[in-house]
Write an enzyme that holds these catalytic residues in place. Structure first.
Site, PDB file in Angstrom:
ATOM      1  CE  LYS A 162      -8.254  -3.749   4.038  1.00 52.53           C
ATOM      2  NZ  LYS A 162      -7.646  -2.591   3.354  1.00 52.53           N
ATOM      3  CG  ASP A 220      -3.223   3.769   4.186  1.00 56.50           C
ATOM      4  OD1 ASP A 220      -4.271   3.557   4.818  1.00 56.50           O
ATOM      5  OD2 ASP A 220      -2.904   3.121   3.166  1.00 56.50           O
ATOM      6  CD1 TRP A 272      -1.993  -2.210   2.042  1.00 59.15           C
ATOM      7  CD2 TRP A 272      -2.833  -1.526   0.090  1.00 59.15           C
ATOM      8  NE1 TRP A 272      -2.937  -3.129   1.633  1.00 59.15           N
ATOM      9  CE2 TRP A 272      -3.458  -2.738   0.458  1.00 59.15           C
ATOM     10  CE3 TRP A 272      -3.210  -0.915  -1.115  1.00 59.15           C
ATOM     11  CZ2 TRP A 272      -4.440  -3.354  -0.335  1.00 59.15           C
ATOM     12  CZ3 TRP A 272      -4.186  -1.528  -1.909  1.00 59.15           C
ATOM     13  CH2 TRP A 272      -4.781  -2.724  -1.514  1.00 59.15           C
TER      14      TRP A 272
HETATM   15  C1  LIG Z   1      -6.970  -2.173   2.060  1.00 59.55           C
HETATM   16  C2  LIG Z   1      -5.969  -1.101   2.171  1.00 59.55           C
HETATM   17  C3  LIG Z   1      -5.869  -0.068   1.206  1.00 59.55           C
HETATM   18  C4  LIG Z   1      -6.739  -0.031  -0.024  1.00 59.55           C
HETATM   19  O1  LIG Z   1      -8.006   0.357   0.322  1.00 59.55           O
HETATM   20  P1  LIG Z   1      -9.148   0.605  -0.781  1.00 59.55           P
HETATM   21  O2  LIG Z   1     -10.231   1.192   0.058  1.00 59.55           O
HETATM   22  O3  LIG Z   1      -9.484  -0.738  -1.357  1.00 59.55           O
HETATM   23  O4  LIG Z   1      -8.626   1.532  -1.794  1.00 59.55           O
HETATM   24  C5  LIG Z   1      -4.927   0.911   1.416  1.00 59.55           C
HETATM   25  N1  LIG Z   1      -4.124   0.907   2.476  1.00 59.55           N
HETATM   26  C6  LIG Z   1      -4.181  -0.064   3.424  1.00 59.55           C
HETATM   27  C7  LIG Z   1      -3.251  -0.015   4.595  1.00 59.55           C
HETATM   28  C8  LIG Z   1      -5.100  -1.094   3.290  1.00 59.55           C
HETATM   29  O5  LIG Z   1      -5.174  -2.061   4.218  1.00 59.55           O
END
Ligand SMILES: *Cc1c(COP(=O)(O)O)cnc(C)c1O
Length: 354
Positions: A191, A167, A100
């Site tokens: 998540k 993030d 990511w």
């Molecule tokens: C799942 C995830 C993403 C991607 O998320 P989307 O909503 O599918 O774009 C980005 N960063 C992390 C840390 C993730 O776990």
């Protein structure tokens, strides 16, 4: 019986949240209309999104500190470019700790010069780099707090004079941090907060308005703030379920409560991984994630037997990401301790049978 759901995302949500969400789809607020067929500008929905935004700030301890919480579209992946669009003038610094982070770097490099301050790519991202320097003249520093795929988690964050962007998709609301150290936090809902379709952005307003380029409205944080997160139709269902989950968390006792539960769960599982001679962890111990535990079998010939055992035990979602292999147990907020115990029981059963 509901399965023990270790899915990495979309993932487990609290049972009572799913119950209330399903009722709202048929008859919301006893008004004989569905949540998803009323105007997003009607009072019942405006109340929902206002409450969701307020709960997010309250749980993070960021009320009245100059932050705004937004529920946007496009997932965390859109934030990879939106952060750069709004904040990157010339140079930004990135820590590369996995897939990511790498994707965030790729998107942001369209907007300016990127400095990768450190990377753990040399060891398939199985650790968090430490002791790196962040230059003083960057527009911001970006990192990923929890690496969902590899199972590493940042336990501390660097001190820097640059705005700190993170993030937190896979560990937001799971542990207590001084969130006021961050200037922008983003997280896809799916998540630890709700269904896919909404993305939470928590941004400190005073970092905005400093880039020279013009920004398309849908990608402009300031416009979303001015419009109270209603510039266009929000993902009403995802926002509603996120609000219910945040309320569930608040009623339990907030982040400080759930952090203790999450520590119990991860300690239970990691102790078994370390104790059981058939299994081994994948990442360096001090960087292990409390949310996503990655592990492998010492001997792959037991894979078929182990897979049968956990599937028979009503366990779902244990296969590792295709880029890592092995196993990954995701233990998000809504996963009960007894589900982790069920997995540990299966690991011990394999030991008895092997
Ligand atoms: C799942 C995830 C993403 C991607 O998320 P989307 O909503 O599918 O774009 C980005 N960063 C992390 C840390 C993730 O776990």
């Amino acid at each position: 019986m509901k399965k023990h759901n270790f899915s990495a995302g979309p993932c487990i949500l609290p049972e009572e949240v799913l119950q209330r969400a399903s009722e709202a789809v048929i008859n919301f607020n006893d008004d004989n209309l569905s949540l998803i067929e009323i105007s997003h500008r009607s009072k019942p929905f405006v109340d929902v999104i206002e409450k969701a935004r307020a709960l997010a700030l309250e749980l993070l301890g960021l009320e009245n500190k100059g932050y705004e919480a937004l529920f946007l579209h496009g997932g965390a992946s859109t934030q990879f470019l939106m952060t750069a669009y709004n904040l990157l003038n010339k140079k930004a610094a990135y820590l590369n700790t996995g897939t990511w982070s790498s994707k965030a770097i790729k998107e942001a490099s369209l907007f300016g010069e990127l400095i990768e301050v450190a990377s753990s790519k040399d060891k398939n991202f199985n650790y968090i780099p430490k002791n790196f320097d962040i230059p003083n003249d960057v527009d911001y520093f970006h990192c990923t707090s929890n690496n969902t795929i590899y199972g590493t988690q940042m336990k501390s964050f660097p001190e820097t004079s640059a705005p700190l962007i993170c993030d937190m998709s896979s560990d937001i609301f799971s542990r207590q941090l001084d969130f006021s150290k961050f200037d922008l936090i983003y997280a896809g809902a799916q998540k630890n907060m709700g269904p896919a379709g909404a993305t939470l952005v928590v941004v400190k307003k005073d970092i905005l308005g400093k880039v020279e380029r013009s920004i398309p409205s849908m990608l402009n944080y300031q416009i979303h703030i001015e419009k109270d997160s209603m510039f266009n139709t929000p993902s009403v269902f995802a926002v509603y379920v996120s609000m219910l989950t945040l309320q569930w968390l608040k009623d339990l006792g907030g982040i400080s409560f759930i952090e203790k539960v999450n520590e119990k769960k991860s300690t239970l599982l990691y102790s078994e991984i370390d104790r059981n001679p058939l299994f081994k962890g994948v990442v360096s111990k001090e960087d292990r994630s409390h949310m996503n535990a990655t592990f492998t079998l010492e001997n792959d010939s037991l894979a078929k037997k182990f897979d049968t055992l956990w599937q028979e035990a009503n366990i779902n979602g244990l296969h590792g990401h295709r880029s890592v292999g092995g196993y990954r147990a995701s233990m998000y907020n809504a996963l009960p301790l007894y589900s982790v115990q069920a997995l540990v029981d299966v690991m011990q059963e394999l030991e008895r049978q092997a």
